[in-house]
Design a protein around this motif. Structure first.
Motif, short mmCIF file in Angstrom:
data_model
loop_
_atom_site.label_atom_id
_atom_site.label_comp_id
_atom_site.label_asym_id
_atom_site.label_seq_id
_atom_site.Cartn_x
_atom_site.Cartn_y
_atom_site.Cartn_z
N ASN A 166 -3.04 63.95 77.24
CA ASN A 166 -3.82 65.00 77.89
C ASN A 166 -3.69 64.83 79.41
OD1 ASN A 166 -4.44 66.12 75.43
ND2 ASN A 166 -6.35 64.98 75.22
N ARG A 167 -4.77 64.54 80.09
CA ARG A 167 -4.71 64.43 81.55
C ARG A 167 -5.11 63.03 82.03
NH1 ARG A 167 -4.11 69.28 83.93
NH2 ARG A 167 -5.12 68.61 85.86
N VAL A 168 -4.80 62.04 81.17
CA VAL A 168 -5.08 60.64 81.49
C VAL A 168 -3.76 59.87 81.50
CG1 VAL A 168 -6.32 58.55 80.83
CG2 VAL A 168 -7.36 60.80 80.42
N ALA A 169 -3.49 59.17 82.59
CA ALA A 169 -2.28 58.36 82.72
C ALA A 169 -2.64 56.88 82.62
CB ALA A 169 -1.59 58.64 84.05
N PHE A 170 -1.73 56.10 82.04
CA PHE A 170 -1.98 54.68 81.83
C PHE A 170 -0.71 53.90 82.10
CE2 PHE A 170 -1.80 50.96 79.06
CZ PHE A 170 -3.01 50.34 79.28
N ASP A 171 -0.81 52.87 82.94
CA ASP A 171 0.33 52.00 83.25
C ASP A 171 -0.06 50.54 83.04
OD1 ASP A 171 2.85 53.01 83.88
OD2 ASP A 171 2.18 53.74 85.83
N LEU A 172 0.90 49.76 82.56
CA LEU A 172 0.72 48.32 82.40
C LEU A 172 1.71 47.59 83.29
CD1 LEU A 172 -0.22 45.67 80.94
CD2 LEU A 172 1.62 46.12 79.30
N GLU A 173 1.22 46.64 84.08
CA GLU A 173 2.10 45.78 84.88
C GLU A 173 1.69 44.34 84.61
OE1 GLU A 173 4.68 46.72 86.13
OE2 GLU A 173 4.41 48.88 86.42
N TRP A 174 2.46 43.66 83.77
CA TRP A 174 2.13 42.29 83.40
C TRP A 174 2.73 41.28 84.39
CZ3 TRP A 174 -1.02 39.14 81.17
CH2 TRP A 174 -0.63 37.83 80.86
N ASN A 175 4.04 41.37 84.60
CA ASN A 175 4.66 40.38 85.49
C ASN A 175 5.93 40.95 86.11
OD1 ASN A 175 4.94 37.86 86.78
ND2 ASN A 175 6.32 37.12 85.18
N SER A 176 5.73 41.91 87.00
CA SER A 176 6.84 42.48 87.76
C SER A 176 6.66 42.10 89.23
CB SER A 176 6.85 44.01 87.62
OG SER A 176 6.94 44.39 86.26
N LYS A 177 7.60 42.47 90.06
CA LYS A 177 7.40 42.28 91.50
C LYS A 177 6.25 43.17 91.96
CE LYS A 177 12.18 40.99 92.56
NZ LYS A 177 11.82 39.59 92.85
N ASP A 178 5.46 42.68 92.90
CA ASP A 178 4.24 43.40 93.25
C ASP A 178 4.51 44.77 93.86
OD1 ASP A 178 4.89 41.66 95.73
OD2 ASP A 178 3.39 43.05 96.50
N GLN A 179 5.74 45.00 94.38
CA GLN A 179 6.07 46.33 94.92
C GLN A 179 6.06 47.39 93.83
OE1 GLN A 179 7.80 43.57 95.45
NE2 GLN A 179 8.32 43.32 97.62
N THR A 180 6.10 46.96 92.57
CA THR A 180 6.03 47.91 91.46
C THR A 180 4.74 48.73 91.52
OG1 THR A 180 7.29 46.34 90.13
CG2 THR A 180 6.23 48.14 88.95
N PHE A 181 3.68 48.14 92.04
CA PHE A 181 2.42 48.88 92.18
C PHE A 181 2.58 50.10 93.09
CE2 PHE A 181 -0.11 44.84 91.14
CZ PHE A 181 -0.37 45.25 89.85
N ASP A 182 3.41 49.97 94.13
CA ASP A 182 3.64 51.12 95.01
C ASP A 182 4.27 52.27 94.23
OD1 ASP A 182 2.69 49.83 97.37
OD2 ASP A 182 4.58 48.74 97.50
N ARG A 183 5.23 51.93 93.37
CA ARG A 183 5.87 52.95 92.54
C ARG A 183 4.87 53.59 91.59
NH1 ARG A 183 9.20 50.62 87.81
NH2 ARG A 183 7.05 50.53 87.07
N ASP A 184 4.04 52.75 90.95
CA ASP A 184 3.06 53.27 89.99
C ASP A 184 2.05 54.19 90.67
OD1 ASP A 184 4.29 51.76 88.04
OD2 ASP A 184 2.85 50.11 88.18
#
Length: 239
Positions: A124-142
């Motif tokens: 629907n209109r809810v997005a969900f992301d999981l970041e367990w152990n990536s480079k922290d710059q991945t948060f910028d992408r998310d």
């Protein structure tokens, strides 16, 4: 803010929650079914010592645990692309400002204006992301992806799950199969809550409401036994 009225009480010891842009209120009031499913996913999450010993990325079994729970509920990984259509309208009367023709004199399409924005799960209109152990710059992408989805009117709220800082206590106590302390793999420059909240505090999510969820050590099923074992070892070494 008292978050306990929005979150099932049994989850408060297993996870930490950071509420940005009234995300909890939006989930609870506007998307109760999706929020119920996410809480059920959190409730079923159980990590073993073997799980956290394994490599990150595609080799980690942890993302699959979320897949196995959320996919049957209809959550799906999504990628969007879109073109921007720009219409240029001439002024209707040369002598009067602010009056424009009904039809554009030129239409320009910017192909691929938004492209390549992936989100792990969308329903629907809810997005969900999981970041367990990536480079922290991945948060910028998310955060850019969720911000783009929000600005395009595709979602109303996003949820990002990552490691709570207290998991470092486990990583400092455990060695991998090569005898290396796990903390070397789960370093400060990887994805964990401290790297996410400072980005949210600086509003890199734009106007998109975000619920940040941290996986605490209570989610690690073997941790109690491991802690007791290490405690006994320390007592022996002190003798």
């Amino acid at each position: 803010m008292d978050i306990s009225k929005y979150i099932d009480s049994d989850l408060l010891n297993k996870f930490e929650f950071y509420n940005y842009g009234h995300s909890l209120e939006i989930l609870h009031e506007s998307y109760p079914e999706e929020w119920k499913e996410l809480q059920e996913c959190f409730r079923k999450l159980s990590l073993s010592i073997d799980d956290i010993k394994k490599s990150g990325g595609n080799e980690s079994p942890i993302p699959k645990k979320f897949d196995d729970i959320l996919y049957p509920y209809g959550w799906r990984e999504i990628r969007i692309s879109g073109d921007l259509i720009v219409k240029k309208y001439p002024r209707k009367v040369a002598q009067r400002r602010g009056k424009f023709a009904d039809e554009p004199y030129e239409v320009e399409t910017i192909t691929g204006y938004i492209d390549g924005h992936n989100i792990d799960f969308l329903k629907n209109r809810v997005a969900f992301d999981l970041e367990w152990n990536s480079k922290d710059q991945t948060f910028d992408r998310d955060l850019l992806a969720m911000r783009t989805y929000f600005d395009c009117g595709l979602i109303d709220v996003g949820v990002i799950v990552t490691r709570a800082g207290e998991l470092n206590e486990i990583f400092r106590e455990i060695r991998d199969d090569h005898g290396q302390i796990l903390m070397k793999k789960y370093g400060a420059s990887t994805t964990w809550m401290g790297k996410l909240t400072y980005r949210l505090d600086s509003r890199r999510n734009g106007g998109c409401p975000i619920l940040a969820v941290g996986i605490r050590k209570e989610c690690v099923e073997d941790y109690g036994r491991l802690a007791a074992y290490n405690s006994e070892l320390k007592k022996i070494h002190k003798r």
